[in-house]
Scaffold this active site. Sequence first.
Site, PDB file in Angstrom:
ATOM      1  N   LYS A 155      42.934 -29.021  11.166  1.00  0.00           N
ATOM      2  CA  LYS A 155      41.941 -29.929  11.746  1.00  0.00           C
ATOM      3  C   LYS A 155      41.125 -30.690  10.708  1.00  0.00           C
ATOM      4  CE  LYS A 155      41.317 -27.609  16.184  1.00  0.00           C
ATOM      5  NZ  LYS A 155      40.330 -27.130  17.179  1.00  0.00           N
TER       6      LYS A 155
ATOM      7  N   GLY B 224      32.446 -17.845  12.233  1.00  0.00           N
ATOM      8  CA  GLY B 224      33.504 -18.678  11.667  1.00  0.00           C
ATOM      9  C   GLY B 224      32.960 -20.015  11.197  1.00  0.00           C
TER      10      GLY B 224
ATOM     11  N   GLY C 149      35.285 -22.782  10.300  1.00  0.00           N
ATOM     12  CA  GLY C 149      36.392 -23.745  10.237  1.00  0.00           C
ATOM     13  C   GLY C 149      36.147 -24.978  11.087  1.00  0.00           C
ATOM     14  N   GLY C 150      37.238 -25.723  11.361  1.00  0.00           N
ATOM     15  CA  GLY C 150      37.138 -26.972  12.104  1.00  0.00           C
ATOM     16  C   GLY C 150      36.587 -26.797  13.505  1.00  0.00           C
TER      17      GLY C 150
ATOM     18  N   ARG D  93      32.444 -14.661   6.338  1.00  0.00           N
ATOM     19  CA  ARG D  93      32.744 -13.551   5.433  1.00  0.00           C
ATOM     20  C   ARG D  93      32.336 -13.879   4.010  1.00  0.00           C
ATOM     21  NH1 ARG D  93      38.971 -12.877   6.913  1.00  0.00           N
ATOM     22  NH2 ARG D  93      38.653 -15.129   6.999  1.00  0.00           N
TER      23      ARG D  93
END
Length: 242
Positions: free
Chosen positions: A63, A123, A125-126, A147
Amino acid sequence: MQFGLIGKSLVHSFSAAYFQAKFEKLHLSDYRYLNCELASIDELSSLLADGQWQGFNVTIPYKEVCIPFLAGLSPEAQAIGAVNTIVRKGEEWWGHNTDHLGFRRALQESWPQMKLKKALILGSGGASKAVIYALEQMGIASQIVSRNPAKGQIDYQEAQSRLQEFPLIINTSPLGTFPDVDAMPSLEPQGDLSGHYFMDLIYNPEETLWLQKARAAGAAVLNGKSMLVYQAEAAWKLWQDQ
């Protein structure tokens, strides 16, 4: 007309079956939708150069890294920094993001009574970027959990200790997706979670182990199926507009 889903491992994906059923219902016999598994994002160039494609959806892990291959981005995709829908405009390809629309609609339709000011996002991400953008539009502040936390983010240990502070907790990571159904984010739903809302963007299985534990602790829970449907419909509209 040919459309597709770009990702790395798509054997259990929702999109192909969803759009094929849509094409059949609309009697679009010359339309088809295919999974396009790319071992590397470098394979995207040849895919975009193939003139038979009219549009794509994009999923994990591409993404964000697909952006340099595109001629431009919609204002929303630019602000989010991630793309989940690619649209052909003449000889060019443009990136859009409909994840934020799908997420916002799913949240508001499932929990119209929900009134809160901050959320915990698992999280970075995208998918998480689209969620954060949507929450900003709704006046909800986000705290990202990672993390390996960057500036402004927190780790899972701190998130666990502050769990009660956040009435809305959203898992945007793939942990718990079929077939790894025993996996779970490192944030344990525990204590009295009545009055809390837990959403997992995963839709397969229907209720992840993480959501099961949240429900058992008294939280309201929601999976990612409705978000997926709403973002797919928004993508379909973008393709039709072209």
